[in-house]
Design an enzyme around this catalytic site. Structure first.
Site, PDB file in Angstrom:
ATOM      1  N   GLU A 129     -14.456  -0.043 -17.785  1.00  0.00           N
ATOM      2  CA  GLU A 129     -15.798  -0.484 -17.436  1.00  0.00           C
ATOM      3  C   GLU A 129     -16.709  -0.209 -18.615  1.00  0.00           C
ATOM      4  O   GLU A 129     -16.595   0.833 -19.257  1.00  0.00           O
ATOM      5  CB  GLU A 129     -16.276   0.308 -16.210  1.00  0.00           C
ATOM      6  N   HIS A 161     -24.306  13.956 -10.822  1.00  0.00           N
ATOM      7  CA  HIS A 161     -24.324  12.888  -9.807  1.00  0.00           C
ATOM      8  C   HIS A 161     -25.058  13.281  -8.529  1.00  0.00           C
ATOM      9  O   HIS A 161     -24.945  12.595  -7.525  1.00  0.00           O
ATOM     10  CB  HIS A 161     -22.907  12.395  -9.477  1.00  0.00           C
ATOM     11  N   LYS A 166     -14.185   1.019  -3.716  1.00  0.00           N
ATOM     12  CA  LYS A 166     -14.866   0.593  -4.933  1.00  0.00           C
ATOM     13  C   LYS A 166     -14.483  -0.799  -5.412  1.00  0.00           C
ATOM     14  O   LYS A 166     -15.330  -1.632  -5.703  1.00  0.00           O
ATOM     15  CB  LYS A 166     -14.510   1.588  -6.045  1.00  0.00           C
ATOM     16  N   ARG A 187     -25.594   3.399   4.981  1.00  0.00           N
ATOM     17  CA  ARG A 187     -26.178   4.426   5.846  1.00  0.00           C
ATOM     18  C   ARG A 187     -27.624   4.671   5.430  1.00  0.00           C
ATOM     19  O   ARG A 187     -28.093   4.120   4.446  1.00  0.00           O
ATOM     20  CB  ARG A 187     -25.403   5.727   5.677  1.00  0.00           C
TER      21      ARG A 187
END
Lengths: 177, 506
Positions: free
Chosen positions: B208, B243, B125, B300
């Site tokens: 964040e 998610h 990340k 991917r």
């Protein structure tokens, strides 16, 4: 023949006679009912309204799929209905309810303890399976009578995890414990 | 160009290191291009569609993925044994594991995917954030990791509230805390550090900015070995639960041509920063003012790639194979034209009326929707066993229309037509969404499904019909049973009678 058929909170009285007619809660319909070679697929013309559904037998209910929605249906003939009524086992939402593991997995947490009051929808078990944490919730208000598993335990499909009982039955149970 | 880890080779036989619908998707592209296919399977998948339709299939181990589909050495060994020259990882399993891509290269196999280094950089990340930031890509405002509590509290004033405290080593929401006011910050940092330490053995956290009402919009990229990178427009993926994406569409309701061009250029720059090759996706968060921020790169093929295929007419998996064979892209950016609208519903084995609880069991019946504008990617068939070992996705139902409303109407029709029994599915969830006013008017963000969408108000409309059908079937079975067990009334044998009875029913 007369049947008592329950879907969710609806109950219907359905009478089937021999001349391709049925009575639903006393209302008459013409029927043309056709099974298909495809096994569980059935076609029904109900006063010429065309219905197709998949119907499969489960342990003591029928599952019916119509236009994407799956219905659980209980069909009892008169005899079974009277027997069940006498025994008090007509589909209801009182009495003891077992929370059963719907699949094999690992218990992540048991957010309730024995003797605790729960409301319908409260989290009772968190089960990890299929790479996801799944919440099993109380199907109705009640009291947690027994907790059969603890966090970290591996469980099989259909294993009983928690027993939820009527709040008023709590007194009797505490004597045993 | 740092593509020295990719060896272009005109391979003719490919091992599919995956299962389920994506194995079928890759197999189809291979067969269309005349590439022979090698399938692998666990004990749970001997009867799977990809095993039956591949040219060769090899057993690799017991059902749990860690004992089969995640065994790098075993899969490389099978590839060599079968004479495969290339490996396609699909999505999930080993698709974003740099060591798998490296193992393929070490064994002289073409890895149908990006260079090892790109997987590695984008897989971390913080490194990903820093790398794309250096390339001028906007990232969600926040701090670097490794600051002490005092410095974090100081930095929070510049970032503003609400914000998120996130664990550097984090994932799946662990070690992540939303903070809405400065008074709560110190406690939240402490809690996040504790959680992160317990979960990952590392209590490094960073802050964040929390984007309220943000949408998840991603850009599909294709890049060849000559450094040509193009984008195929956006996919709207805001409809998620925990998610997990549930519905995707292309284009997005909120992206106009100007924003598409901006996001596309930024996505290409991000890919160029890691010398990217092959198909990849840049995920962005887009706020209400249409500011967009880099979230992560998926190195991917994505589950939801079909919606892009339908609106661009480009077969992304075939392009992946061509790129890995060393071909140049046949089209440039100006050739990419988006036309019409595509929506994908992920059909999962889960019960939308019971907190989306996964449902396992044997598929007893399956009839897929067909007709104009309908595509179904699946690996499921009657007799297929839905096990707890793999994810719960049964199929992807994708519908195309000239306009968004046409695609929605078609999706409603296709959902009604879909017949699948044996497990509970989330088809009613999708039906309810297709009827939802906010979905129809494009008014949703990433929190919509979890916070403002409920199945409670859905009226299942066919209760009476279900009751009648079940009763007729029960009646018929009862008649059949009573006629079999009541001898004497008839002069023929019960078996003869049963045979006649069954013929009559046809």
């Amino acid at each position: 023949m007369k049947y008592f058929t329950t879907v969710g909170d609806q109950q219907y009285t359905i009478e089937i006679d021999h001349d391709n007619k049925i009575l639903v809660n006393g209302e008459r319909y013409d029927i043309d009912f056709q099974p298909s070679p495809e096994g569980s697929v059935y076609s029904l013309l109900l006063n010429n309204r065309s219905l197709e559904g998949l119907v499969e037998e489960r342990e003591d209910t029928w599952e019916v799929l119509i236009r994407g929605e799956l219905y659980e249906v209980q069909v009892q003939d008169e005899r079974a209905f009277r027997l069940a009524k006498a025994r008090g086992t007509v589909a209801t939402v009182s009495g003891d309810v077992n929370i059963i593991s719907p699949m094999p997995g690992i218990i992540v947490a048991v957010p309730v303890s024995e003797g605790e009051h729960v409301s319908k929808g409260d989290k009772v078990i968190i089960l990890e399976s299929m790479k996801m944490e799944n919440e099993l919730r109380a199907p109705r208000d009640g009291v947690v009578r027994r907790v059969f598993v603890q966090a970290g335990a591996g469980v099989e499909k259909n294993q009983t995890l928690v027993l939820i009982g009527d709040p008023d039955a709590q007194g009797e149970e505490s004597d045993e414990a | 160009m740092n593509t020295d880890t990719l060896i272009p080779k005109n391979f003719n036989k490919l091992l599919i290191a995956n299962r389920g619908e994506i194995a079928m998707r890759i197999l189809r592209a291979c067969h269309e291009l005349g590439i022979r296919t090698v399938a692998i399977f666990s004990d749970a998948d001997r009867n799977a569609m990809h095993v039956r339709q591949a040219h060769e299939a090899y057993y690799i181990g017991p059902p749990p993925a860690r004992d089969s589909y995640l065994l790098i050495d075993k899969i490389i060994e099978v590839a060599k044994q079968s004479g495969a020259e290339a490996v396609h990882p699909g999505y999930g399993f080993l698709a974003e594991r740099a060591e798998f891509a490296q193992a393929c290269l070490d064994a002289g196999l073409v890895f149908v995917g990006p260079p090892v280094n790109a997987i590695r950089v984008m897989g971390d990340k913080q490194t990903a954030r820093q790398t794309v930031k250096a390339a001028g890509v906007p990232i969600v405002p926040g701090t670097e990791p490794g600051l002490d509590d005092a410095a974090l509290i100081q930095a929070a004033e510049d970032i503003g509230y609400p914000l998120l405290v996130k664990a550097s080593a984090g994932g799946g929401g662990k070690g992540m805390r939303p903070v809405h006011k400065s008074a709560d910050l110190a406690d939240s940092i402490a809690a996040a550090r504790r959680e992160a330490m317990a979960a990952f053995g590392d209590d490094t956290v960073y802050l964040e900015k929390m984007l309220v009402g943000a949408r998840h919009i991603e850009i599909q990229l294709l890049a060849d070995m000559d450094g040509n990178i193009i984008h195929l427009g956006e996919r709207e993926c805001s409809l998620q639960r925990r998610h997990q994406k549930l519905i995707e569409e292309s284009p997005s309701y909120v992206v106009d041509e100007k924003l598409r061009q901006q996001m596309g250029e930024v996505a290409v720059a991000a890919a160029r920063a890691v010398d990217y090759v092959n198909a990849g996706t840049i995920e962005f968060l887009v706020d209400r003012d249409k500011n967009f921020y880099f979230l992560e790169m998926n190195t991917r093929l994505q589950v939801e790639h079909p919606v892009t295929e339908l609106v661009t007419g480009i077969d992304i998996v075939q392009e992946q194979l061509r790129i890995s064979r060393g071909r140049r892209l046949r089209i440039n950016q100006a050739d990419v034209k988006m036309s019409g609208w595509a929506i994908e519903c992920r059909i999962n084995a889960e019960d939308p009326y019971n907190n989306y609880l996964p449902s396992t069991g044997q598929i007893t019946a399956s009839r897929l929707p067909t007709g104009p504008g309908v595509r179904v990617d699946t690996g499921v068939f009657p007799g297929y066993e839905v096990t707890p070992y793999y994810d719960s996705m049964l199929s992807k139902l994708v519908c195309y229309g000239e306009t968004r409303s046409e695609a929605v109407l078609r999706m409603r029709r296709a959902l009604e037509e879909y017949r699948i029994m044996g497990v509970k599915t989330n088809i009613p969830f999708h039906q309810h969404m297709m009827d939802s006013h906010r979905f129809l008017t494009g008014q949703f963000d990433t929190s919509f499904v979890e916070e403002r969408f409920s199945m409670d108000e859905r009226e299942a409309p066919h209760q009476l019909d279900a009751a009648i059908l079940a009763t007729l079937v029960a009646h018929q079975q009862g008649q059949k049973a009573s006629q079999i067990v009541a001898p004497g009334d008839r002069d023929t044998s019960n078996w003869k009678w049963l045979g006649r009875w069954e013929r009559l029913q046809k």
